[in-house]
Write an enzyme that holds these catalytic residues in place. Structure first.
Site, PDB file in Angstrom:
ATOM      1  N   PRO A  86       0.756  -1.374   0.029  1.00 55.28           N
ATOM      2  CG  PRO A  86      -0.614  -1.558   1.538  1.00 55.28           C
ATOM      3  CD  PRO A  86       0.719  -2.071   1.229  1.00 55.28           C
ATOM      4  CD  GLU A  87       3.141   2.617  -4.402  1.00 54.48           C
ATOM      5  OE1 GLU A  87       3.539   3.813  -4.582  1.00 54.48           O
ATOM      6  OE2 GLU A  87       3.322   1.728  -5.129  1.00 54.48           O
ATOM      7  CG  HIS A 124      -2.909 -15.129   6.477  1.00 54.35           C
ATOM      8  ND1 HIS A 124      -1.669 -15.576   6.744  1.00 54.35           N
ATOM      9  CD2 HIS A 124      -3.453 -15.762   5.553  1.00 54.35           C
ATOM     10  CE1 HIS A 124      -1.429 -16.403   5.570  1.00 54.35           C
ATOM     11  NE2 HIS A 124      -2.644 -16.688   4.960  1.00 54.35           N
ATOM     12  NE  ARG A 182       5.662 -11.695   1.902  1.00 52.55           N
ATOM     13  CZ  ARG A 182       6.467 -10.885   0.902  1.00 52.55           C
ATOM     14  NH1 ARG A 182       5.355 -10.464  -0.007  1.00 52.55           N
ATOM     15  NH2 ARG A 182       7.662 -10.717   0.608  1.00 52.55           N
TER      16      ARG A 182
END
Length: 275
Positions: free
Chosen positions: A2-3, A91, A110
Protein backbone atom coordinates in the site's frame (compact mmCIF):
# COMPACT_ATOMS: atom_id res chain seq x y z
CA UNK A 1 2.61 -2.61 -0.94
CA UNK A 2 0.00 0.00 0.00
CA UNK A 3 1.30 3.43 -1.00
CA UNK A 4 0.03 6.84 0.06
CA UNK A 5 -3.29 6.73 -1.86
CA UNK A 6 -4.10 3.27 -0.51
CA UNK A 7 -3.16 4.22 3.07
CA UNK A 8 -5.22 7.42 2.84
CA UNK A 9 -8.18 5.38 1.60
CA UNK A 10 -7.77 2.94 4.50
CA UNK A 11 -7.57 5.93 6.87
CA UNK A 12 -10.86 7.31 5.62
CA UNK A 13 -12.53 3.93 5.95
CA UNK A 14 -11.23 3.39 9.48
CA UNK A 15 -12.39 6.82 10.57
CA UNK A 16 -15.88 5.96 9.33
CA UNK A 17 -15.86 2.62 11.16
CA UNK A 18 -14.19 3.22 14.52
CA UNK A 19 -14.17 6.94 15.33
CA UNK A 20 -15.22 7.48 18.95
CA UNK A 21 -15.03 3.79 19.83
CA UNK A 22 -13.40 2.63 23.06
CA UNK A 23 -10.88 -0.21 22.94
CA UNK A 24 -11.79 -2.71 25.68
CA UNK A 25 -9.29 -5.50 24.96
CA UNK A 26 -6.32 -6.24 22.71
CA UNK A 27 -5.07 -9.65 21.58
CA UNK A 28 -1.68 -9.82 19.88
CA UNK A 29 -0.64 -13.04 18.13
CA UNK A 30 2.62 -11.83 16.54
CA UNK A 31 4.57 -9.88 19.19
CA UNK A 32 7.38 -8.89 16.80
CA UNK A 33 4.97 -6.50 15.05
CA UNK A 34 5.02 -4.21 18.09
CA UNK A 35 8.19 -2.12 18.04
CA UNK A 36 7.61 -0.35 21.36
CA UNK A 37 7.26 -1.96 24.80
CA UNK A 38 4.95 -4.99 24.60
CA UNK A 39 3.64 -4.78 28.14
CA UNK A 40 2.78 -1.09 27.74
CA UNK A 41 1.03 -1.89 24.45
CA UNK A 42 -1.10 -4.63 26.02
CA UNK A 43 -1.93 -2.81 29.26
CA UNK A 44 -2.36 0.75 28.02
CA UNK A 45 -4.61 0.31 24.97
CA UNK A 46 -7.69 -1.02 26.83
CA UNK A 47 -9.74 1.98 27.94
CA UNK A 48 -8.41 4.26 25.20
CA UNK A 49 -10.91 6.00 22.90
CA UNK A 50 -10.17 6.43 19.19
CA UNK A 51 -10.40 10.19 18.71
CA UNK A 52 -9.31 10.38 15.08
CA UNK A 53 -7.43 8.44 12.41
CA UNK A 54 -4.69 10.37 10.66
CA UNK A 55 -1.91 9.64 8.22
CA UNK A 56 1.69 10.70 7.64
CA UNK A 57 3.18 9.31 4.44
CA UNK A 58 2.42 5.58 4.50
CA UNK A 59 1.85 5.54 8.28
CA UNK A 60 -1.61 5.40 9.85
CA UNK A 61 -1.98 7.44 13.04
CA UNK A 62 -4.66 6.22 15.43
CA UNK A 63 -5.12 9.15 17.81
CA UNK A 64 -5.92 8.10 21.37
CA UNK A 65 -5.62 11.53 22.98
CA UNK A 66 -2.29 11.65 24.79
CA UNK A 67 -1.06 8.63 22.83
CA UNK A 68 -0.87 7.72 19.16
CA UNK A 69 -0.83 4.19 17.75
CA UNK A 70 1.37 4.37 14.65
CA UNK A 71 0.58 1.57 12.19
CA UNK A 72 2.55 0.74 9.03
CA UNK A 73 0.92 -1.78 6.68
CA UNK A 74 4.19 -2.71 4.90
CA UNK A 75 3.59 -5.25 2.11
CA UNK A 76 0.21 -6.85 2.80
CA UNK A 77 -1.34 -5.32 5.91
CA UNK A 78 -5.03 -4.47 6.06
CA UNK A 79 -7.79 -3.77 8.58
CA UNK A 80 -11.17 -5.50 8.80
CA UNK A 81 -14.08 -4.75 11.13
CA UNK A 82 -16.33 -7.56 12.32
CA UNK A 83 -19.61 -6.52 14.03
CA UNK A 84 -19.79 -9.67 16.16
CA UNK A 85 -17.96 -12.99 15.71
CA UNK A 86 -14.51 -13.00 14.12
CA UNK A 87 -13.94 -15.93 11.74
CA UNK A 88 -10.84 -18.08 12.05
CA UNK A 89 -8.02 -16.93 9.81
CA UNK A 90 -4.33 -17.72 10.28
CA UNK A 91 -3.44 -14.29 8.90
CA UNK A 92 -5.39 -12.36 11.58
CA UNK A 93 -2.70 -11.15 14.00
CA UNK A 94 -3.99 -8.24 16.10
CA UNK A 95 -7.51 -7.96 17.54
CA UNK A 96 -8.87 -4.71 18.98
CA UNK A 97 -12.15 -5.45 20.77
CA UNK A 98 -14.38 -2.38 20.89
CA UNK A 99 -17.01 -1.37 23.45
CA UNK A 100 -19.85 -1.64 20.91
CA UNK A 101 -19.14 -5.37 20.53
CA UNK A 102 -17.29 -5.19 17.23
CA UNK A 103 -13.66 -6.18 16.65
CA UNK A 104 -11.12 -4.37 14.52
CA UNK A 105 -8.71 -6.97 13.13
CA UNK A 106 -5.30 -6.41 11.59
CA UNK A 107 -4.57 -8.98 8.87
CA UNK A 108 -1.11 -9.45 7.38
CA UNK A 109 -0.10 -12.43 5.23
CA UNK A 110 3.59 -11.47 5.35
CA UNK A 111 3.67 -10.35 9.01
CA UNK A 112 5.79 -7.33 8.07
CA UNK A 113 3.43 -4.68 9.49
CA UNK A 114 4.50 -2.66 12.52
CA UNK A 115 2.90 -0.90 15.49
CA UNK A 116 4.45 1.82 17.65
CA UNK A 117 2.55 3.18 20.66
CA UNK A 118 4.03 6.59 21.43
CA UNK A 119 3.19 9.82 23.21
CA UNK A 120 1.61 12.35 20.86
CA UNK A 121 4.32 14.81 21.91
CA UNK A 122 6.94 12.44 20.45
CA UNK A 123 5.32 12.11 17.03
CA UNK A 124 7.44 14.77 15.30
CA UNK A 125 10.62 13.21 16.68
CA UNK A 126 9.44 9.76 15.54
CA UNK A 127 9.22 10.92 11.92
CA UNK A 128 12.32 13.13 12.11
CA UNK A 129 14.35 10.08 13.18
CA UNK A 130 13.12 8.30 10.04
CA UNK A 131 13.95 11.35 7.88
CA UNK A 132 10.45 11.30 6.44
CA UNK A 133 9.96 13.88 3.71
CA UNK A 134 7.03 16.28 3.32
CA UNK A 135 3.51 15.35 2.31
CA UNK A 136 2.99 15.61 -1.48
CA UNK A 137 0.95 18.81 -1.38
CA UNK A 138 1.78 22.23 -2.81
CA UNK A 139 1.76 23.78 0.66
CA UNK A 140 4.37 21.39 2.07
CA UNK A 141 6.28 19.89 -0.88
CA UNK A 142 8.44 22.84 -1.93
CA UNK A 143 10.04 22.81 -5.37
CA UNK A 144 13.22 24.63 -4.28
CA UNK A 145 13.87 22.22 -1.40
CA UNK A 146 13.20 19.25 -3.69
CA UNK A 147 15.55 20.64 -6.35
CA UNK A 148 18.36 21.27 -3.86
CA UNK A 149 18.11 17.73 -2.46
CA UNK A 150 18.19 16.19 -5.94
CA UNK A 151 21.10 18.24 -7.24
CA UNK A 152 23.26 17.32 -4.24
CA UNK A 153 22.84 13.55 -4.74
CA UNK A 154 24.29 11.02 -7.17
CA UNK A 155 21.57 8.51 -6.27
CA UNK A 156 19.49 7.21 -9.23
CA UNK A 157 16.18 9.02 -9.25
CA UNK A 158 13.90 6.00 -8.76
CA UNK A 159 15.55 4.69 -5.56
CA UNK A 160 15.83 8.29 -4.37
CA UNK A 161 12.09 8.88 -4.74
CA UNK A 162 11.38 5.56 -3.03
CA UNK A 163 13.47 6.25 0.08
CA UNK A 164 10.81 8.65 1.51
CA UNK A 165 13.29 11.46 2.30
CA UNK A 166 12.40 13.67 -0.69
CA UNK A 167 8.64 13.28 -0.38
CA UNK A 168 6.51 10.91 1.70
CA UNK A 169 4.25 8.24 0.28
CA UNK A 170 5.67 7.08 -3.05
CA UNK A 171 6.08 3.35 -3.66
CA UNK A 172 6.91 1.24 -6.68
CA UNK A 173 3.61 1.73 -8.53
CA UNK A 174 3.38 5.50 -8.28
CA UNK A 175 7.10 6.13 -8.81
CA UNK A 176 6.86 4.37 -12.18
CA UNK A 177 3.83 6.50 -13.04
CA UNK A 178 5.52 9.75 -11.97
CA UNK A 179 8.73 9.01 -13.89
CA UNK A 180 6.77 8.17 -17.04
CA UNK A 181 4.64 11.31 -16.76
CA UNK A 182 7.77 13.43 -16.23
CA UNK A 183 9.64 11.69 -19.10
CA UNK A 184 12.56 10.76 -16.86
CA UNK A 185 14.52 7.49 -17.03
CA UNK A 186 14.53 5.81 -13.58
CA UNK A 187 18.32 5.29 -13.59
CA UNK A 188 19.12 8.98 -14.17
CA UNK A 189 21.39 10.31 -11.41
CA UNK A 190 19.46 12.83 -9.31
CA UNK A 191 22.18 15.46 -9.79
CA UNK A 192 21.93 15.22 -13.59
CA UNK A 193 18.29 16.23 -13.76
CA UNK A 194 17.61 19.63 -15.29
CA UNK A 195 15.24 22.22 -13.86
CA UNK A 196 12.41 21.34 -16.24
CA UNK A 197 12.63 17.63 -15.33
CA UNK A 198 12.71 18.43 -11.63
CA UNK A 199 9.62 20.62 -11.93
CA UNK A 200 7.79 17.90 -13.85
CA UNK A 201 8.72 15.32 -11.21
CA UNK A 202 7.51 17.64 -8.47
CA UNK A 203 4.23 18.52 -10.16
CA UNK A 204 3.45 14.98 -11.34
CA UNK A 205 4.08 13.56 -7.87
CA UNK A 206 1.42 15.88 -6.47
CA UNK A 207 -1.00 15.25 -9.33
CA UNK A 208 -0.68 11.47 -9.54
CA UNK A 209 -0.89 10.83 -5.80
CA UNK A 210 -3.95 13.09 -5.60
CA UNK A 211 -5.53 11.13 -8.46
CA UNK A 212 -4.72 7.88 -6.66
CA UNK A 213 -6.56 9.13 -3.58
CA UNK A 214 -9.51 10.27 -5.69
CA UNK A 215 -9.75 6.79 -7.26
CA UNK A 216 -9.52 4.98 -3.92
CA UNK A 217 -6.05 3.54 -4.55
CA UNK A 218 -4.84 0.80 -6.87
CA UNK A 219 -6.10 -2.75 -6.34
CA UNK A 220 -3.23 -4.92 -7.47
CA UNK A 221 -2.51 -8.22 -5.73
CA UNK A 222 -4.44 -8.09 -2.42
CA UNK A 223 -5.19 -4.46 -1.58
CA UNK A 224 -8.70 -3.65 -0.34
CA UNK A 225 -9.81 -0.63 1.65
CA UNK A 226 -11.10 -0.80 5.23
CA UNK A 227 -14.64 -1.23 3.94
CA UNK A 228 -13.58 -4.26 1.87
CA UNK A 229 -13.89 -2.52 -1.50
CA UNK A 230 -11.41 -2.39 -4.39
CA UNK A 231 -9.82 0.83 -5.56
CA UNK A 232 -10.02 1.89 -9.21
CA UNK A 233 -6.67 3.64 -9.77
CA UNK A 234 -5.37 0.48 -11.50
CA UNK A 235 -7.62 1.45 -14.43
CA UNK A 236 -5.71 4.72 -14.79
CA UNK A 237 -2.13 3.39 -14.59
CA UNK A 238 -0.18 4.31 -17.71
CA UNK A 239 2.94 2.11 -17.39
CA UNK A 240 2.92 0.06 -14.19
CA UNK A 241 1.93 -3.51 -15.05
CA UNK A 242 1.59 -2.62 -18.74
CA UNK A 243 4.60 -4.56 -20.09
CA UNK A 244 4.32 -5.07 -23.86
CA UNK A 245 1.39 -2.70 -24.26
CA UNK A 246 1.76 0.51 -26.31
CA UNK A 247 2.83 3.65 -24.49
CA UNK A 248 -0.26 5.89 -24.23
CA UNK A 249 1.87 8.83 -25.35
CA UNK A 250 3.97 7.53 -28.25
CA UNK A 251 2.89 3.95 -29.00
CA UNK A 252 6.25 2.32 -28.21
CA UNK A 253 5.94 -0.95 -26.26
CA UNK A 254 6.31 -0.59 -22.49
CA UNK A 255 9.24 -2.61 -21.14
CA UNK A 256 10.02 -3.93 -17.67
CA UNK A 257 13.50 -3.76 -16.19
CA UNK A 258 15.15 -3.89 -12.77
CA UNK A 259 16.26 -0.68 -11.06
CA UNK A 260 17.67 -0.93 -7.57
CA UNK A 261 16.29 -4.45 -7.36
CA UNK A 262 12.74 -3.29 -8.09
CA UNK A 263 10.64 -4.22 -11.11
CA UNK A 264 10.32 -1.03 -13.15
CA UNK A 265 8.08 -0.14 -16.09
CA UNK A 266 9.15 2.45 -18.65
CA UNK A 267 8.63 3.65 -22.19
CA UNK A 268 12.10 3.37 -23.79
CA UNK A 269 11.25 6.13 -26.26
CA UNK A 270 9.73 8.70 -23.88
CA UNK A 271 12.17 7.95 -21.05
CA UNK A 272 15.50 7.77 -22.81
CA UNK A 273 18.55 6.82 -20.80
CA UNK A 274 21.33 9.35 -20.85
CA UNK A 275 24.77 8.20 -22.03
Amino acid sequence: MPELPEVETVRRGLETLVLGQEIVAVTLKVPKMVKTDLETFALTLPGQIIQSVGRRGKYLLIDLGQLVLVSHLRMEGKYLLFPDEVPDNKHFHVFFELKNGSTLVYQDVRKFGTFDLIAKSQLSAFFAKRKLGPEPKKETFKLKTFEAALLSSQKPIKPHLLDQTLVAGLGNIYVDEVLWAAKVHPETASSRLNKAEIKRLHDETIRILALGIEKGGSTVRTYRNALGADGTMQDYLQVYGQTGKPCPRCGQAIVKLKVGGRGTHICPKCQKKRP
